[in-house]
Motif scaffolding. Structure first.
Motif, PDB file in Angstrom:
ATOM      1  N   LYS A  59       0.832  -1.213   0.000  1.00 11.52           N
ATOM      2  CA  LYS A  59       0.000   0.000   0.000  1.00 11.52           C
ATOM      3  C   LYS A  59       0.868   1.266   0.000  1.00 11.52           C
ATOM      4  O   LYS A  59       0.536   2.265   0.623  1.00 11.52           O
ATOM      5  CB  LYS A  59      -0.967   0.003   1.185  1.00 11.52           C
ATOM      6  N   ARG A  60       1.979   1.178  -0.731  1.00 15.76           N
ATOM      7  CA  ARG A  60       2.909   2.300  -0.845  1.00 15.76           C
ATOM      8  C   ARG A  60       2.222   3.562  -1.344  1.00 15.76           C
ATOM      9  O   ARG A  60       2.572   4.684  -0.942  1.00 15.76           O
ATOM     10  CB  ARG A  60       4.030   1.902  -1.813  1.00 15.76           C
ATOM     11  N   ASP A  61       1.224   3.387  -2.223  1.00 17.77           N
ATOM     12  CA  ASP A  61       0.534   4.536  -2.817  1.00 17.77           C
ATOM     13  C   ASP A  61      -0.304   5.311  -1.811  1.00 17.77           C
ATOM     14  O   ASP A  61      -0.722   6.431  -2.092  1.00 17.77           O
ATOM     15  CB  ASP A  61      -0.357   4.067  -3.969  1.00 17.77           C
ATOM     16  N   LEU A  62      -0.526   4.727  -0.608  1.00 15.95           N
ATOM     17  CA  LEU A  62      -1.290   5.420   0.426  1.00 15.95           C
ATOM     18  C   LEU A  62      -0.392   6.086   1.463  1.00 15.95           C
ATOM     19  O   LEU A  62      -0.863   6.887   2.277  1.00 15.95           O
ATOM     20  CB  LEU A  62      -2.222   4.425   1.147  1.00 15.95           C
ATOM     21  N   ALA A  63       0.890   5.746   1.468  1.00 16.93           N
ATOM     22  CA  ALA A  63       1.810   6.208   2.508  1.00 16.93           C
ATOM     23  C   ALA A  63       2.650   7.397   2.044  1.00 16.93           C
ATOM     24  O   ALA A  63       2.872   7.593   0.845  1.00 16.93           O
ATOM     25  CB  ALA A  63       2.728   5.062   2.933  1.00 16.93           C
ATOM     26  N   ASP A  64       3.127   8.161   3.001  1.00 17.19           N
ATOM     27  CA  ASP A  64       4.020   9.289   2.751  1.00 17.19           C
ATOM     28  C   ASP A  64       5.331   8.745   2.167  1.00 17.19           C
ATOM     29  O   ASP A  64       6.037   7.979   2.826  1.00 17.19           O
ATOM     30  CB  ASP A  64       4.276  10.006   4.087  1.00 17.19           C
ATOM     31  N   ALA A 184      -5.921  -0.006  14.265  1.00 14.31           N
ATOM     32  CA  ALA A 184      -7.367   0.221  14.148  1.00 14.31           C
ATOM     33  C   ALA A 184      -7.679   1.248  13.065  1.00 14.31           C
ATOM     34  O   ALA A 184      -8.626   1.078  12.281  1.00 14.31           O
ATOM     35  CB  ALA A 184      -7.925   0.679  15.486  1.00 14.31           C
ATOM     36  N   VAL A 185      -6.893   2.315  12.999  1.00 17.11           N
ATOM     37  CA  VAL A 185      -7.127   3.360  11.990  1.00 17.11           C
ATOM     38  C   VAL A 185      -7.012   2.785  10.580  1.00 17.11           C
ATOM     39  O   VAL A 185      -7.803   3.109   9.689  1.00 17.11           O
ATOM     40  CB  VAL A 185      -6.137   4.535  12.176  1.00 17.11           C
ATOM     41  N   THR A 186      -6.032   1.901  10.357  1.00 20.22           N
ATOM     42  CA  THR A 186      -5.810   1.358   9.012  1.00 20.22           C
ATOM     43  C   THR A 186      -6.750   0.217   8.656  1.00 20.22           C
ATOM     44  O   THR A 186      -6.782  -0.220   7.506  1.00 20.22           O
ATOM     45  CB  THR A 186      -4.360   0.861   8.859  1.00 20.22           C
ATOM     46  N   GLY A 187      -7.516  -0.291   9.626  1.00 17.46           N
ATOM     47  CA  GLY A 187      -8.487  -1.349   9.334  1.00 17.46           C
ATOM     48  C   GLY A 187      -7.998  -2.747   9.604  1.00 17.46           C
ATOM     49  O   GLY A 187      -8.590  -3.719   9.128  1.00 17.46           O
ATOM     50  N   ARG A 262      -8.404   5.557   5.085  1.00 15.76           N
ATOM     51  CA  ARG A 262      -8.140   4.231   4.515  1.00 15.76           C
ATOM     52  C   ARG A 262      -8.178   4.240   2.999  1.00 15.76           C
ATOM     53  O   ARG A 262      -7.451   3.488   2.347  1.00 15.76           O
ATOM     54  CB  ARG A 262      -9.163   3.225   5.066  1.00 15.76           C
ATOM     55  N   ALA A 263      -9.023   5.090   2.424  1.00 13.67           N
ATOM     56  CA  ALA A 263      -9.146   5.163   0.962  1.00 13.67           C
ATOM     57  C   ALA A 263      -8.082   6.047   0.320  1.00 13.67           C
ATOM     58  O   ALA A 263      -7.944   6.072  -0.899  1.00 13.67           O
ATOM     59  CB  ALA A 263     -10.527   5.681   0.582  1.00 13.67           C
ATOM     60  N   GLY A 264      -7.317   6.781   1.130  1.00 12.74           N
ATOM     61  CA  GLY A 264      -6.304   7.680   0.590  1.00 12.74           C
ATOM     62  C   GLY A 264      -6.857   9.025   0.161  1.00 12.74           C
ATOM     63  O   GLY A 264      -6.149   9.813  -0.477  1.00 12.74           O
ATOM     64  N   THR A 265      -8.114   9.303   0.510  1.00 11.40           N
ATOM     65  CA  THR A 265      -8.733  10.570   0.125  1.00 11.40           C
ATOM     66  C   THR A 265      -8.030  11.763   0.763  1.00 11.40           C
ATOM     67  O   THR A 265      -7.999  12.862   0.182  1.00 11.40           O
ATOM     68  CB  THR A 265     -10.221  10.578   0.539  1.00 11.40           C
ATOM     69  N   LEU A 266      -7.454  11.560   1.933  1.00  7.92           N
ATOM     70  CA  LEU A 266      -6.760  12.640   2.639  1.00  7.92           C
ATOM     71  C   LEU A 266      -5.357  12.881   2.086  1.00  7.92           C
ATOM     72  O   LEU A 266      -4.693  13.850   2.458  1.00  7.92           O
ATOM     73  CB  LEU A 266      -6.662  12.309   4.134  1.00  7.92           C
ATOM     74  N   GLY A 267      -4.898  11.986   1.207  1.00 10.45           N
ATOM     75  CA  GLY A 267      -3.551  12.116   0.659  1.00 10.45           C
ATOM     76  C   GLY A 267      -2.675  10.951   1.095  1.00 10.45           C
ATOM     77  O   GLY A 267      -3.138  10.012   1.756  1.00 10.45           O
TER      78      GLY A 267
END
Length: 310
Positions: A59-64, A184-187, A262-267
């Protein structure tokens, strides 16, 4: 609130993994790139021994991206460990795991016997999707809820590699406490055992400190709220999430915060850094030492009290 989730099938999975581990030539551990430390199972080192280990930051595309690079450098300090980062369903990237496995086992003759590889990972980290990508077929059941895989299975891969899939399992006590919140935040923990508002408050407070600009941009704040609860109240006001009497509907706010993260909407955001977890480890060690000193002092006091009795 301390967050823990260790159902019976996870205890069974750990026992089964321990039994077959000696037969393995190499281990793959799938991590969530947003929380490489919190998604790294502390039971793995004792199970693994000195076998070569590939840590996949999925899930590299969701991480900084900057923080992910820091994590790769930090994780590869451990002997026999290499890292690779992946995004969703990129088979060409995923096949790099097999190339790395071959590189890390140069003395294994795959003409004579299959390279036995075990893949591990906590629930909902994307392990089954990676397996299917490597196999080029639906070899493992997938889902967006944790604990989909319940039993071990052996899957044949190209180049005479036999991949042993295992159920995702956590560990009995999630420590430090923040580790449970990040999971918990990441699901990674089943929603039914969580207090959504408590978890979302943790997320809101962290984002306010670590990613204030992204938070303001996403929710249209004129200025940064003072704390996590103020963030949630401000989102309720912006989205008009109110209950009876104009009270902010924090449950609805919590769902938005968690789902959008979780969806990456926040960046592209990461929930922890190497410096952060090192600091937490130091604080935990200091707290443990202080507790041990207090317990020892209490023990001496009790012993002295008993010796003073006639």
């Amino acid at each position: 609130m301390a967050i823990n989730w260790f159902p019976g099938h996870m205890h069974k999975a750990r026992k089964e993994i321990k039994q077959v581990m000696p037969q393995m030539d190499l281990i793959i551990e799938v991590l969530d790139a947003r929380i490489p430390f919190s998604s790294e199972n502390p039971l793995v080192p004792s199970l693994r021994g000195d076998k070569p280990l590939i840590k996949v930051l999925n899930k590299r595309d969701l991480a900084d991206p900057i923080v992910t690079r820091q994590w790769q450098d930090w994780l590869e300090k451990e002997r026999g460990v290499r890292t690779i980062t992946l995004t969703h369903n990129q088979r060409s990237e995923a096949l790099g795991i097999l190339e790395l496995a071959q590189e890390m086992t140069p003395h294994h003759d795959r003409q004579k016997s299959a390279l036995r590889v075990m893949i591990l990972g906590i629930p909902n980290v994307g392990k089954s999707t990676i397996i299917n990508t490597l196999a080029g077929r639906p070899a493992a059941k997938t889902g967006n809820e944790p604990a989909v895989t319940r039993a071990q299975q052996a899957i044949k891969l190209p180049n005479n590699i036999l991949l042993y899939d295992t159920p995702g399992f956590l560990w009995p006590k999630l420590s430090p406490e923040a580790c449970g919140y990040r999971l918990a935040v990441t699901g990674a923990i089943r929603s039914s055992v969580l207090d959504f508002e408590d978890v979302a408050l943790f997320e809101a407070d962290y984002l306010r400190q670590a990613y204030p600009e992204q938070l303001q941009a996403r929710y249209g704040f004129d200025q940064l709220p003072a704390d996590g609860l103020a963030v949630m109240d401000a989102i309720a006001a912006k989205r008009r999430f109110f209950g009876r009497g104009g009270i902010p509907d924090l449950h609805k706010v919590s769902e938005v915060l968690l789902n959008e993260f979780r969806a990456g909407t926040l960046g592209r955001l990461s929930l922890e850094t190497p410096a952060m977890v090192e600091r937490e480890a130091e604080e935990a060690a200091r707290a443990a030492a202080e507790k041990a000193a207090r317990d020892e002092a209490k023990g001496r006091t009790k012993k002295k009290g008993r010796s003073g009795k006639s």
